[in-house]
Scaffold this motif. Structure first.
Motif, PDB file in Angstrom:
ATOM      1  N   ALA B 233       8.983   5.512 -26.018  1.00  0.00           N
ATOM      2  CA  ALA B 233      10.384   5.273 -26.372  1.00  0.00           C
ATOM      3  C   ALA B 233      11.105   4.614 -25.204  1.00  0.00           C
ATOM      4  O   ALA B 233      11.121   5.144 -24.097  1.00  0.00           O
ATOM      5  N   ILE B 234      11.649   3.438 -25.449  1.00  0.00           N
ATOM      6  CA  ILE B 234      12.405   2.718 -24.423  1.00  0.00           C
ATOM      7  C   ILE B 234      13.832   2.535 -24.924  1.00  0.00           C
ATOM      8  O   ILE B 234      14.060   1.942 -25.982  1.00  0.00           O
ATOM      9  N   ALA B 235      14.769   3.073 -24.167  1.00  0.00           N
ATOM     10  CA  ALA B 235      16.174   2.984 -24.572  1.00  0.00           C
ATOM     11  C   ALA B 235      16.675   1.568 -24.331  1.00  0.00           C
ATOM     12  O   ALA B 235      16.284   0.912 -23.361  1.00  0.00           O
ATOM     13  N   LEU B 236      17.520   1.103 -25.219  1.00  0.00           N
ATOM     14  CA  LEU B 236      18.126  -0.216 -25.037  1.00  0.00           C
ATOM     15  C   LEU B 236      19.467  -0.035 -24.359  1.00  0.00           C
ATOM     16  O   LEU B 236      20.155   0.960 -24.577  1.00  0.00           O
ATOM     17  N   ARG B 237      19.851  -1.025 -23.547  1.00  0.00           N
ATOM     18  CA  ARG B 237      21.092  -0.845 -22.789  1.00  0.00           C
ATOM     19  C   ARG B 237      22.291  -0.790 -23.715  1.00  0.00           C
ATOM     20  O   ARG B 237      23.281  -0.136 -23.434  1.00  0.00           O
ATOM     21  N   GLY B 238      22.228  -1.446 -24.849  1.00  0.00           N
ATOM     22  CA  GLY B 238      23.369  -1.427 -25.765  1.00  0.00           C
ATOM     23  C   GLY B 238      23.362  -0.215 -26.683  1.00  0.00           C
ATOM     24  O   GLY B 238      24.206  -0.094 -27.571  1.00  0.00           O
ATOM     25  N   GLY B 239      22.406   0.704 -26.511  1.00  0.00           N
ATOM     26  CA  GLY B 239      22.284   1.842 -27.413  1.00  0.00           C
ATOM     27  C   GLY B 239      21.105   1.636 -28.338  1.00  0.00           C
ATOM     28  O   GLY B 239      20.683   0.501 -28.579  1.00  0.00           O
ATOM     29  N   VAL B 249      -4.414   3.510 -24.048  1.00  0.00           N
ATOM     30  CA  VAL B 249      -3.954   4.152 -22.814  1.00  0.00           C
ATOM     31  C   VAL B 249      -5.075   4.948 -22.162  1.00  0.00           C
ATOM     32  O   VAL B 249      -5.192   5.000 -20.934  1.00  0.00           O
ATOM     33  N   ASP B 250      -5.943   5.548 -22.992  1.00  0.00           N
ATOM     34  CA  ASP B 250      -7.007   6.381 -22.429  1.00  0.00           C
ATOM     35  C   ASP B 250      -8.011   5.580 -21.608  1.00  0.00           C
ATOM     36  O   ASP B 250      -8.718   6.116 -20.783  1.00  0.00           O
ATOM     37  N   ARG B 251      -8.083   4.280 -21.876  1.00  0.00           N
ATOM     38  CA  ARG B 251      -9.083   3.481 -21.161  1.00  0.00           C
ATOM     39  C   ARG B 251      -8.474   2.751 -19.972  1.00  0.00           C
ATOM     40  O   ARG B 251      -9.137   1.962 -19.316  1.00  0.00           O
ATOM     41  N   LYS B 252      -7.198   2.981 -19.719  1.00  0.00           N
ATOM     42  CA  LYS B 252      -6.533   2.218 -18.668  1.00  0.00           C
ATOM     43  C   LYS B 252      -6.307   3.068 -17.426  1.00  0.00           C
ATOM     44  O   LYS B 252      -6.115   4.284 -17.518  1.00  0.00           O
ATOM     45  N   SER B 253      -6.281   2.375 -16.273  1.00  0.00           N
ATOM     46  CA  SER B 253      -5.978   3.059 -15.019  1.00  0.00           C
ATOM     47  C   SER B 253      -4.460   3.200 -14.899  1.00  0.00           C
ATOM     48  O   SER B 253      -3.697   2.607 -15.668  1.00  0.00           O
ATOM     49  N   HIS B 254      -4.035   3.976 -13.907  1.00  0.00           N
ATOM     50  CA  HIS B 254      -2.599   4.107 -13.651  1.00  0.00           C
ATOM     51  C   HIS B 254      -1.970   2.744 -13.430  1.00  0.00           C
ATOM     52  O   HIS B 254      -0.883   2.453 -13.946  1.00  0.00           O
ATOM     53  N   ASP B 255      -2.641   1.903 -12.652  1.00  0.00           N
ATOM     54  CA  ASP B 255      -2.058   0.591 -12.351  1.00  0.00           C
ATOM     55  C   ASP B 255      -1.946  -0.269 -13.600  1.00  0.00           C
ATOM     56  O   ASP B 255      -0.983  -0.992 -13.781  1.00  0.00           O
ATOM     57  N   GLU B 256      -2.946  -0.162 -14.463  1.00  0.00           N
ATOM     58  CA  GLU B 256      -2.885  -0.962 -15.695  1.00  0.00           C
ATOM     59  C   GLU B 256      -1.746  -0.483 -16.603  1.00  0.00           C
ATOM     60  O   GLU B 256      -1.070  -1.286 -17.242  1.00  0.00           O
ATOM     61  N   ILE B 257      -1.548   0.828 -16.661  1.00  0.00           N
ATOM     62  CA  ILE B 257      -0.454   1.345 -17.488  1.00  0.00           C
ATOM     63  C   ILE B 257       0.893   0.898 -16.912  1.00  0.00           C
ATOM     64  O   ILE B 257       1.797   0.475 -17.637  1.00  0.00           O
ATOM     65  N   MET B 258       0.996   0.959 -15.575  1.00  0.00           N
ATOM     66  CA  MET B 258       2.245   0.522 -14.935  1.00  0.00           C
ATOM     67  C   MET B 258       2.469  -0.970 -15.196  1.00  0.00           C
ATOM     68  O   MET B 258       3.595  -1.406 -15.461  1.00  0.00           O
ATOM     69  N   ALA B 259       1.383  -1.745 -15.163  1.00  0.00           N
ATOM     70  CA  ALA B 259       1.512  -3.183 -15.429  1.00  0.00           C
ATOM     71  C   ALA B 259       2.001  -3.400 -16.859  1.00  0.00           C
ATOM     72  O   ALA B 259       2.833  -4.280 -17.126  1.00  0.00           O
ATOM     73  N   ASP B 260       1.494  -2.584 -17.784  1.00  0.00           N
ATOM     74  CA  ASP B 260       1.951  -2.695 -19.172  1.00  0.00           C
ATOM     75  C   ASP B 260       3.443  -2.396 -19.277  1.00  0.00           C
ATOM     76  O   ASP B 260       4.179  -3.077 -19.992  1.00  0.00           O
ATOM     77  N   LEU B 261       3.886  -1.351 -18.556  1.00  0.00           N
ATOM     78  CA  LEU B 261       5.313  -1.011 -18.604  1.00  0.00           C
ATOM     79  C   LEU B 261       6.143  -2.147 -18.020  1.00  0.00           C
ATOM     80  O   LEU B 261       7.191  -2.509 -18.557  1.00  0.00           O
ATOM     81  N   ASN B 262       5.654  -2.709 -16.904  1.00  0.00           N
ATOM     82  CA  ASN B 262       6.390  -3.810 -16.280  1.00  0.00           C
ATOM     83  C   ASN B 262       6.505  -5.010 -17.211  1.00  0.00           C
ATOM     84  O   ASN B 262       7.483  -5.755 -17.161  1.00  0.00           O
ATOM     85  N   ASP B 263       5.503  -5.165 -18.059  1.00  0.00           N
ATOM     86  CA  ASP B 263       5.524  -6.269 -19.015  1.00  0.00           C
ATOM     87  C   ASP B 263       6.405  -5.915 -20.220  1.00  0.00           C
ATOM     88  O   ASP B 263       7.197  -6.722 -20.697  1.00  0.00           O
ATOM     89  N   LEU B 264       6.268  -4.663 -20.677  1.00  0.00           N
ATOM     90  CA  LEU B 264       6.913  -4.265 -21.933  1.00  0.00           C
ATOM     91  C   LEU B 264       8.424  -4.076 -21.824  1.00  0.00           C
ATOM     92  O   LEU B 264       9.176  -4.575 -22.660  1.00  0.00           O
ATOM     93  N   VAL B 265       8.833  -3.336 -20.804  1.00  0.00           N
ATOM     94  CA  VAL B 265      10.245  -2.933 -20.770  1.00  0.00           C
ATOM     95  C   VAL B 265      11.184  -4.148 -20.765  1.00  0.00           C
ATOM     96  O   VAL B 265      12.103  -4.202 -21.583  1.00  0.00           O
ATOM     97  N   PRO B 266      10.939  -5.146 -19.908  1.00  0.00           N
ATOM     98  CA  PRO B 266      11.845  -6.304 -19.956  1.00  0.00           C
ATOM     99  C   PRO B 266      11.773  -7.024 -21.303  1.00  0.00           C
ATOM    100  O   PRO B 266      12.798  -7.494 -21.805  1.00  0.00           O
TER     101      PRO B 266
END
Lengths: 329, 360, 89
Positions: B233-239, B249-266
């Motif tokens: 769940a990612i909150a949007l700034r406008g609500g 996710v189970d096959r990914k390392s911490h860094d890969e998950i963080m990379a996914d978040l860095n890609d996804l959230v923006p």
């Protein structure tokens, strides 16, 4: 008003006797209608009252005696021709379809053919594929003729007068299983209209459109459905040509679900025509697809259990009706 | 030849508007390629294709609003010769003619209605029920934003159809957070990990132990998923919020998950998601740990069968082995679909989650 | 980098992360994350961009020193100056 018990057969006979007594132009002819009293015993006793001039046995040639009927009608008579079963009427199809139905048109409006043809139709009496088919839907395809399917005692008694008055050829289809049907008929029962369908049982949830023997199966099904809380409206078509679209469409507009019961074969049958008219005129009233229960597409079998399985039955009507109301596939 | 149709990007989606084609007739495409962008209630979504082949014809025009199932393009599968054009049948929602007419008269939107007829067909009674439903009607009248309406529809469906059970467990996060602090100290700022990464990885690890919470409830039964795609769940700034899927996710390392978040959230916040990110999730994780919230009582996102919630990390007195100490703890909650699993399964999952977080 | 350049770099970064915020009326003593509704992800991205603009990386252990616009400006200024002096040595 006094009522009395009569059979469908007796109601038909009363109508013919009344016609022969009242109009010297009227006469009856067909195979075994005289001495034998009719293959289904409808004209029993009529030879004795009216004599061989007016109750005439014919050779086994449908084309010849239907053609003779057309000639008599053109000559100013009012013939009633009995064709034993509608299977055999195909031997006279040329006379009926190519001549009787077209003469008014082809003579530029000079010659009407006021001919009445009675025939038995339908299965259920173990008369096999030679005598049990339902061909009324075929004749309803043909412009220039009127097709009546009396199911009730009132119609059996009352349709003949109108048919004889009609200036055009009228075909009356009598379902074989109805001849012995007994019921109450008013003492003064007489002529009824030969147009229009009739709502035999009003209901809110579902419309069942039926005719002939199918009417009684539909009414029986409606009673059983009422016990389950399904309120079915049952329409008796009475006339297959011209079809009474208005009564059907108005009913569908109330119930939004419809089942057509037709003993004829499914492909290209009268049920298909009725369904299509509902599409044309009441599409936006439909809450479920139009359903139909027709005869199975086989020659009607002789064996009773197979014959039963080939024809629409009350259980089949119940099953489809429940599906139309509760079904989720 | 096959039809490439408008995908359903969630149970709450009825239609979307074609905004841009990324391919043209004659282009070769591979499974997973982004071929178009469509505008939905959840923003601009990149639509992926699910087969290999060649684009034969683009059917949908730019700006056209099309229902789910509508043909967007026709694809010639790899290895087949071009065929003469035939007009494809458009898959429509089943609505009885009468229901359609009444809905138009009453101004009821069919997209929000659950059909009770054969094959989910909407019938007269369904429309009348929807028309007398005050909440939906007022949401429409109030001019509720499309995203809010989409959330409303999904949550309403969840609350109506899913019998939830709820469990919670307090988890000692001291060693996990100490590990994270040490890791981040050694990393340049661009490579830092957020606590959410630990939580996501732990959920995936626990789902390996309890696969009954990973999947969807469809056709009256639980359909487990082999792969673990977590909607986060990612909150949007406008609500409002969007829950895009992080795949495998189970096959990914911490860094890969963080990379996914860095890609996804923006991309979430810019409204640029891919269709697979909206449709393929097998469980949802919601994290409200940055506020004062202690526990999240989640609402399952249909047709999934579970949602995991995390509250804030706080220092608390903690008794263990007869000793009292101060630990950093967090409350993890699980809402499960009781049709698909029972409390015991949920309990085992929380137990596994706790163990995962003790040794990141 | 001057104090005002650092302040501008901070405000630029915040404007990119929270484009809808009215930064002109932001209270310099207010908690930034609360006032601008920044989650940990926003805040990390902001610090990454700020680091690229100013050359100062804020370690996690120092997050407590950069909670407001005022303290953050002081922290970055001090850190940038320290780095600069080391550069001259």
């Amino acid at each position: 008003m006094n009522a009395r018990k009569v059979t469908y057969r007796e109601a038909l006979r009363e109508a013919m006797v009344e016609a022969l007594r009242g109009d010297p132009r009227v006469f009856l002819m067909g195979e075994d209608v005289g001495a034998y009293g009719g293959c289904f015993a409808v004209s029993r006793g009529m030879l004795e009252e009216f004599g061989p001039e007016r109750v005439r046995d014919t050779p086994l040639s449908e084309s010849a005696f239907v053609g003779a009927g057309i000639g008599a009608a053109l000559g100013g008579m009012r013939p009633i021709v009995e064709v034993m079963t509608c299977n055999f009427s195909l031997l006279a199809a040329d006379q009926i379809v190519n001549t009787a139905a077209t003469l008014l048109h082809m003579s530029g409006g000079q010659f009407s053919v006021p001919l009445v043809i009675r025939m038995a139709t339908g299965g259920g009496k173990q008369l096999a594929a030679q005598h049990s088919h339902s061909l009324e839907g075929w004749y309803a395809h043909v412009p220039g003729i009127r097709v009546l399917v009396p199911a009730t005692l009132q119609d059996a008694r009352g349709m003949m007068a109108g048919a004889l008055e009609c200036p055009d050829p009228v075909l009356i289809f009598e379902h074989q299983t109805l001849y012995n049907r007994e019921g109450e008929l008013a003492e003064d029962a007489g002529a009824v209209a030969i147009h229009g369908a009739k709502i035999q049982r009003p209901g809110r949830d579902l419309t069942i459109v039926a005719y002939g023997a199918g009417l009684w199966k539909s009414l029986a099904a409606a009673e059983a459905l009422a016990a389950e809380g399904i309120d079915a409206e049952v329409i008796d078509l009475r006339v297959l040509r011209p079809l009474d679209d208005a009564t059907i469409v108005e009913s569908v507009a109330r119930t939004h679900r419809v089942l057509i019961v037709d003993e004829g074969w499914r492909s290209g049958g009268i049920a298909a025509e009725i369904g299509m008219r509902i599409m044309e005129q009441a599409f936006y009233q439909l809450d479920r697809p139009v359903a139909r229960l027709c005869g199975v597409e086989v020659p009607i079998p002789y064996a009773p259990q197979l014959e039963h399985a080939a024809l629409p039955q009350v259980e089949g009507i119940l099953e489809i009706a429940r599906e139309l109301i509760h079904g989720h596939e | 030849m096959s039809d490439f149709t408008m995908p359903s990007l969630g149970a709450d989606m009825a239609a979307a508007t074609m905004m841009r084609w990324r391919v043209k007739p004659g282009d070769g495409v591979k499974r997973g390629d982004v071929v178009a962008e469509v505008e939905t209630d959840k923003g601009l979504i990149e639509i992926e294709i699910f087969e290999d082949g060649t684009v034969e014809e683009l059917v949908a025009g730019i700006g056209e609003k099309l229902p789910v199932g509508a043909v967007l393009a026709r694809i010639r599968e790899s290895g087949t010769a071009p065929l003469p054009a035939v007009i494809p049948a458009v898959q429509r929602r089943r609505v009885s003619p009468l229901a359609r007419k009444i809905a138009a008269e009453l101004g009821v939107e069919l997209s929000g209605i659950e059909g009770s007829g054969p094959g989910g067909a909407i019938e007269k009674a369904d429309v009348e029920r929807a028309a007398s439903h005050p909440v939906e009607a007022s949401a429409e009248e109030a001019g509720t934003a499309p995203l809010r309406r989409a959330i409303a529809a999904a949550m309403e469906k969840s609350n109506r159809e899913i019998p939830h059970y709820h469990l919670d467990a307090t988890i000692d996060m001291t060693s996990a957070l100490a590990w994270l602090a040490r890791e981040n100290e050694l990393r340049v700022i661009q490579a830092r990990l957020l606590p959410a990464v630990l939580l996501l990885k732990a959920v995936a690890g626990a789902l390996r132990v309890e696969p009954d919470l990973n999947g969807v409830w469809r056709d009256g039964r639980l359909q487990r998923s082999e792969r673990i795609h977590i909607n986060f769940a990612i909150a949007l700034r406008g609500g409002g919020l969007i829950t895009p899927a992080i795949h495998d996710v189970d096959r990914k390392s911490h860094d890969e998950i963080m990379a996914d978040l860095n890609d996804l959230v923006p991309r979430v916040r810019a409204g640029r998601l891919r269709s697979s990110e909206l449709t393929e999730g097998t469980i949802t994780v919601t994290h409200l740990g940055e506020s004062v919230v202690e526990r999240v009582w989640g609402v399952i996102y249909p047709p999934q069968v579970a949602i995991v919630g995390f509250g804030r990390v706080a220092e608390q007195p903690w008794a263990e082995n007869g000793m009292l100490g101060v630990r950093q703890v967090l409350c993890a909650t699980l809402a499960g679909d009781h049709r698909a699993s029972d409390g015991r399964v949920g309990a085992r999952f929380l137990d596994a989650l706790n163990q995962q977080l003790q040794k990141p | 980098m001057t104090d005002s350049e650092i302040r501008d770099a901070i405000l630029d970064g915040l404007a990119r992360i929270a484009p809808e915020a009215d930064l002109a009326s932001l209270d310099p003593k207010a908690n930034l994350r609360a006032a601008l509704d920044l989650d940990s992800f926003d805040f990390l991205r902001f610090l990454i961009e700020l680091g690229e603009a100013t050359g100062v990386e804020v370690p996690e252990a120092d997050y407590g020193c950069v909670t407001t616009l005022e303290t953050m400006s002081e922290y970055i200024t001090k850190a940038a100056r320290g780095r600069g002096q080391r550069g001259r040595d």
